[in-house]
Structures are given as C-alpha cells and as structure tokens.
Write a protein that holds these residues in place. Structure first.
Motif, mmCIF file in Angstrom:
data_model
loop_
_atom_site.group_PDB
_atom_site.id
_atom_site.type_symbol
_atom_site.label_atom_id
_atom_site.label_comp_id
_atom_site.label_asym_id
_atom_site.label_seq_id
_atom_site.Cartn_x
_atom_site.Cartn_y
_atom_site.Cartn_z
ATOM 1 N N VAL A 99 0.762 -1.133 -0.077
ATOM 2 C CA VAL A 99 -0.173 0.153 -0.112
ATOM 3 C C VAL A 99 1.173 1.261 -0.026
ATOM 4 C CG1 VAL A 99 -1.554 1.267 1.432
ATOM 5 C CG2 VAL A 99 -2.031 -0.955 1.035
ATOM 6 N N GLN A 100 1.960 1.331 0.893
ATOM 7 C CA GLN A 100 2.661 2.250 0.727
ATOM 8 C C GLN A 100 3.538 2.580 -0.546
ATOM 9 O OE1 GLN A 100 5.615 1.480 3.950
ATOM 10 N NE2 GLN A 100 4.034 2.293 5.723
ATOM 11 N N GLU A 101 3.947 1.639 -1.165
ATOM 12 C CA GLU A 101 4.376 1.642 -2.583
ATOM 13 C C GLU A 101 3.296 2.101 -3.603
ATOM 14 O OE1 GLU A 101 7.486 1.278 -5.376
ATOM 15 O OE2 GLU A 101 7.697 1.117 -3.297
ATOM 16 N N VAL A 102 2.171 1.773 -3.625
ATOM 17 C CA VAL A 102 1.065 2.466 -4.413
ATOM 18 C C VAL A 102 1.218 3.628 -4.053
ATOM 19 C CG1 VAL A 102 -1.226 2.341 -4.679
ATOM 20 C CG2 VAL A 102 -0.083 0.113 -4.553
ATOM 21 N N ARG A 104 3.267 5.911 -2.888
ATOM 22 C CA ARG A 104 4.509 6.576 -3.499
ATOM 23 C C ARG A 104 4.357 6.710 -4.930
ATOM 24 N NH1 ARG A 104 9.103 5.795 -5.665
ATOM 25 N NH2 ARG A 104 8.893 3.522 -5.984
ATOM 26 N N LEU A 105 3.988 5.696 -5.541
ATOM 27 C CA LEU A 105 3.742 5.732 -7.008
ATOM 28 C C LEU A 105 2.778 6.670 -7.677
ATOM 29 C CD1 LEU A 105 4.230 1.928 -7.870
ATOM 30 C CD2 LEU A 105 6.063 3.716 -8.444
ATOM 31 N N ARG A 106 1.701 6.745 -6.591
ATOM 32 C CA ARG A 106 0.693 7.751 -6.895
ATOM 33 C C ARG A 106 1.145 9.219 -7.067
ATOM 34 N NH1 ARG A 106 -4.772 5.320 -4.236
ATOM 35 N NH2 ARG A 106 -5.070 3.789 -5.478
ATOM 36 N N LYS A 111 3.109 14.033 -9.949
ATOM 37 C CA LYS A 111 4.040 15.006 -10.146
ATOM 38 C C LYS A 111 4.300 15.282 -11.767
ATOM 39 C CE LYS A 111 7.120 14.449 -6.064
ATOM 40 N NZ LYS A 111 8.517 13.949 -5.714
ATOM 41 N N TYR A 112 4.275 14.017 -12.269
ATOM 42 C CA TYR A 112 4.373 14.342 -13.767
ATOM 43 C C TYR A 112 3.177 14.647 -14.356
ATOM 44 C CZ TYR A 112 9.038 11.852 -13.500
ATOM 45 O OH TYR A 112 10.208 11.464 -12.919
ATOM 46 N N LYS A 113 1.982 14.468 -13.928
ATOM 47 C CA LYS A 113 0.864 14.668 -14.551
ATOM 48 C C LYS A 113 0.595 16.410 -14.551
ATOM 49 C CE LYS A 113 -3.800 12.709 -14.356
ATOM 50 N NZ LYS A 113 -4.753 12.108 -13.484
#
Length: 115
Positions: A99-102, A104-106, A111-113
């Motif tokens: 969940v923490q990795e998800v 972080r990826l969001r 940022k790129y969005k």
C-alpha cells in the motif's frame, strides 16, 4: 497432477520453508533441516537463501497435498499458534508495504501529471 513448491502449513518450525521443500522432494523434513544447518555452519549462505525463500514462496493452500499422506493433525500443536501469528504479521506487513508503494507511485505520477 503438477507438484508445486509451497511453504508448508503443517510441517514448520519457523516459516515452513524446509517442510515445503521436503514435501516437494518427498523426503523427511528432518533431513532437509539437518542439511540446512550443516551448510549454514560451513558456509552461512543457506540462512540468506532461507530468508529469501520465506518471502518468495507462497503459503501452502489447504488442498495442495491432500493425497500425499500429510494429515491435518499430524504435526504437534505446540507453538503453532505463535507461528500462525507470525505468518499473519508478515502478511500484514507485506500488505502495508505494498500500500505504501502504491501511494508513493501515485505521488510520483501526480508530479508528472502536473507538468
């Protein structure tokens, strides 16, 4: 029927890796454990491999070795509740890390969005 390698839920001391390997190879789990101890004393490598396999190998489903003669009540009950608690704690920590990795990826994607 295809045999698969699982962590044993019946024949385990720590995580069931040696018991699972013994069931897969159809040998006595004591032989596998003695081999791991001897190799660990001589080289130290099997302990790292054991930890890696404990994280990678899936748990044995309750139906996996139903016809192999390993009964549900063959293993002694002493310490089983403690090991099941440890397994459930590892599962909880793995889910929490995922969940923490998800999250972080969001954040990285947001940022790129925004660019």
């Amino acid at each position: 029927m295809e045999r698969r390698l699982y962590r044993s839920s019946q024949d385990k001391r720590l995580f069931g890796v040696c018991g699972g390997i013994a069931q897969f190879l159809r040998v006595d789990s004591t032989l596998v454990r003695v081999g791991v101890v001897i190799l660990t004393v001589c080289t130290g490598i099997p302990i790292l491999l054991y930890i890696l396999l404990a994280m990678i190998m899936p748990k044995e489903p309750h139906w996996a070795y139903a016809g192999d003669g390993f009964g549900m009540y063959d293993a002694p009950m002493a310490g089983r509740a403690r090991m099941n608690d440890l397994d459930s704690e590892i599962d909880r920590l793995e889910k929490r890390a995922l969940v923490q990795e998800v999250y972080r990826l969001r954040e990285e994607l947001s940022k790129y969005k925004g660019l």
